[in-house]
Design an enzyme around this catalytic site. Structure first.
Site, PDB file in Angstrom:
ATOM      1  N   ASP A 218       0.831  -1.205   0.000  1.00 53.40           N
ATOM      2  CA  ASP A 218       0.000   0.000   0.000  1.00 53.40           C
ATOM      3  C   ASP A 218       0.867   1.258   0.000  1.00 53.40           C
ATOM      4  O   ASP A 218       1.847   1.342   0.739  1.00 53.40           O
ATOM      5  CB  ASP A 218      -0.841  -0.040   1.285  1.00 53.40           C
ATOM      6  CG  ASP A 218      -1.938   1.011   1.313  1.00 53.40           C
ATOM      7  OD1 ASP A 218      -2.853   0.933   0.487  1.00 53.40           O
ATOM      8  OD2 ASP A 218      -1.891   1.901   2.182  1.00 53.40           O
ATOM      9  N   GLU A 279       1.580  -0.527  -4.971  1.00 52.65           N
ATOM     10  CA  GLU A 279       0.625   0.532  -5.297  1.00 52.65           C
ATOM     11  C   GLU A 279       1.419   1.828  -5.235  1.00 52.65           C
ATOM     12  O   GLU A 279       1.808   2.282  -4.160  1.00 52.65           O
ATOM     13  CB  GLU A 279      -0.514   0.594  -4.277  1.00 52.65           C
ATOM     14  CG  GLU A 279      -1.559   1.626  -4.687  1.00 52.65           C
ATOM     15  CD  GLU A 279      -2.256   2.336  -3.525  1.00 52.65           C
ATOM     16  OE1 GLU A 279      -3.364   2.836  -3.726  1.00 52.65           O
ATOM     17  OE2 GLU A 279      -1.685   2.413  -2.421  1.00 52.65           O
TER      18      GLU A 279
HETATM   19  C1  GLC Z   1      -4.315   2.982  -0.563  1.00 52.11           C
HETATM   20  C2  GLC Z   1      -5.537   2.109  -0.404  1.00 52.11           C
HETATM   21  C3  GLC Z   1      -6.668   2.952   0.079  1.00 52.11           C
HETATM   22  C4  GLC Z   1      -6.290   3.575   1.402  1.00 52.11           C
HETATM   23  C5  GLC Z   1      -4.986   4.346   1.290  1.00 52.11           C
HETATM   24  C6  GLC Z   1      -4.422   4.693   2.646  1.00 52.11           C
HETATM   25  O1  GLC Z   1      -4.464   3.911  -1.561  1.00 52.11           O
HETATM   26  O2  GLC Z   1      -5.814   1.465  -1.612  1.00 52.11           O
HETATM   27  O3  GLC Z   1      -7.847   2.212   0.205  1.00 52.11           O
HETATM   28  O4  GLC Z   1      -7.303   4.441   1.828  1.00 52.11           O
HETATM   29  O5  GLC Z   1      -4.000   3.586   0.657  1.00 52.11           O
HETATM   30  O6  GLC Z   1      -3.968   3.534   3.287  1.00 52.11           O
END
Ligand code: GLC
Length: 555
Positions: A218, A279
């Protein structure tokens, strides 16, 4: 790390397999609180997932990515983690986690879990210890604490805004402030602190030893931060020049990859090595660093989340991403939907395209959603993406063609984005509504009781049991496509066909051709064996608009 070879037998059996299994995998994302509820408390859980492993196997996915299932106060849907090495009691137990790994592995399905390393939750043991300790203590150094500005430190250390709206600093009782680039319940870790680094290695090994096959990382682009004595202003943060050279204060710093190099050493102790997918919302040319084999190994490409119904956009996105995957030695990734965006069955049914946020703000009234068009086009683009080299990430419910729910009453909403940015953004509850498994019954078979977000009456027609019986349903299309893909998937290259037309067409090395008609007129099909089509062809020799077909042609 404990001895890898002391892992349970099924873990070892699933291991020792192909180290490249993830390169062209179909990965199915489960948002656990909304997938299936085994114990009837309205919240999806591990027992629910275990009871639906058959669905995943029949669908034909190669792996599951499970969003956070850790103990959490749900300030951000579970992305606020109280304890990285446990299961939320509302979701299950560590024993059930082991059972899930076993059940998935027994069906040949791998498991990737979500890891949230940028921030914990304010209930995490170490954050609580930091609050209890003094300014300047080792406990506080694990997070990012600062004195405030102003005569009594009553002003935050900088004017930074959190990504969820409001200030990015929150004051604690003794007057210091801590940084949170997301919600105030999500304090950012200090990755310059060796204890933090060591603890995450422990977490990775904890799950690696329990049999997980990889991690979805994440906000992978935020861990490393450069925080000088005098902090830059919010306006300074927008300066593009520092981004370009990997020396921004908060985002996408080059030295974040030192962390991932350490992780990679640990990943490679497993056989096959654990995989990881980042991500990282960064420009495409910087994304490849995250996909490097010396680091995480793969990174999400989010371009398709923003792609309009436009053949040129599709061709460009595909060529660019295939080209980018090469120098990093990784594989391309394709995503249309996830737990953060409006479902693509809806996006492609909204005139004018876009991300669907304005439509959500109008409570689903403007523009009027054209469900049939959305269904045709989302089926077509999914079939297209499933023919591409690389990994395709599917989001739970898209195999049912499930549209977004825009009509959740304000008082039932849960997403922090709605509470902190309501009026500008509606938040992400509409793609997190619990799945309909059965046409009849409480919560459409989600569980024996209700569902934690209200399901609309029209969910009945999308239920898995209805679609199971209908050969032309979206569910059966996904099953057919995934089954064929498994047989057809070949070397990760493609040859473009018909490049100056409104048909996006390409051939894979074994004669597997995918053609998508983005135009308004039917187009002739080449000779070949018809494998699968996203919609009816009517006349066997032409491809109607808004339709994808897979053919096997003779070279
Ligand atoms: C990422 C996740 C999202 C979350 C954010 C903070 O973007 O996909 O759902 O709110 O991180 O952890």
């Amino acid at each position: 790390m404990t001895d890898v070879n002391s892992a349970p037998a099924h873990v070892l059996a699933a291991r020792g397999g192909d180290p490249d299994w993830w390169r062209q995998a179909v990965v199915y994302q489960i948002y656990p609180r909304s997938f299936a509820d085994g114990d009837g408390d309205g919240i999806g859980d591990l027992a629910g997932i275990i009871s639906r492993v058959g669905h995943l196997a029949e669908l034909g996915v190669d792996a599951v990515w499970m969003s956070p299932f850790y103990p959490s106060a749900l300030a951000d849907g579970g992305y606020d983690v109280d304890d990285y090495r446990d299961v939320d009691p509302r979701i299950g137990t560590l024993d059930q986690f082991d059972e899930l790994v076993e059940a998935l592995h027994a069906r040949g399905i791998r498991l990737i879990i979500d890891l949230v390393p940028n921030h914990s939750s304010d209930r995490h043991e170490w954050f609580q210890a930091a609050l209890a300790a003094k300014a300047g203590s080792p406990e506080r150094d694990r997070f990012i604490f600062r004195d405030g500005q102003g005569e009594d430190g009553e002003l935050p250390p900088s004017d930074w805004r959190s990504l969820f709206g409001g200030p990015a600093w929150t004051r604690v009782p003794d007057g210091q402030w801590y940084l949170h680039i997301f919600a105030k319940e999500q304090p950012d870790w200090n990755w310059a602190n060796p204890e933090v680094r060591a603890d995450f290695l422990r977490t990775l090994a904890f799950w690696g030893d329990r049999g997980v096959d990889g991690f979805r990382v994440d906000v992978a682009n935020a861990l490393s931060k450069r925080l000088p004595e005098v902090l830059p202003s919010q306006e300074d943060l927008a300066d593009e020049t520092l981004y370009a050279v990997g020396d921004h204060w908060l985002w996408d710093r080059d030295d974040v990859h030192d962390i991932y190099a350490e992780w990679r050493t640990l990943f490679n102790k497993y056989d096959p090595p654990l995989m990881a997918v980042a991500e990282a919302w960064v420009p495409a040319e910087r994304r490849i660093r995250y996909a490097d084999a010396a680091g995480l190994g793969q990174a999400f490409n989010f371009d398709l989340l923003r792609a309009d119904w436009d053949p040129e956009q599709f061709r460009t996105i595909i060529s660019d991403n295939l080209a980018l995957a090469e120098p990093s030695g990784s594989s391309a990734t394709w995503v249309f939907s996830n737990h953060d965006v409006v479902r693509h069955a809806t996006r492609y049914g909204l005139a004018g395209g876009g991300d669907g946020n304005d439509w959500l703000l109008s409570r689903g009234t403007k523009p009027v959603e054209d469900r049939d068009l959305g269904a045709r086009r989302s089926r077509a683009v999914t079939l297209l993406a499933l023919a591409l080299p690389g990994s395709t990430y599917l989001y739970q419910g898209e195999e049912l063609g499930l549209p977004e729910v825009a009509t959740i009453p304000d008082e039932a909403r849960q997403d922090v984005v709605f509470f902190r940015k309501g009026g500008i953004e509606m938040g992400r509850d509409g793609c997190r509504v619990p799945l309909p498994w059965t046409e009849h019954g409480t919560s459409f078979g989600f569980g024996p009781n209700g569902a934690h977000l209200p399901q609309p009456a029209w969910f009945a027609e999308y239920a898995a049991d209805v679609q199971d019986k209908s050969p032309d349903s979206t569910l059966n299309l996904y099953r057919r496509a995934l089954g064929l893909r498994r047989k057809l998937q070949t070397a990760g290259t493609l040859e473009w066909l018909m490049t100056d037309s409104t048909v996006v067409a390409f051939r894979r090395p074994n004669g597997w051709v995918s053609m998508t008609n983005f135009g308004t007129e039917p187009t002739a099909l080449p000779e070949g064996e018809l494998l699968v089509t996203s919609g009816p062809l009517n006349d066997g020799n032409v491809l109607p608009p808004d339709t994808t077909v897979w053919l096997r042609t003779v070279e």
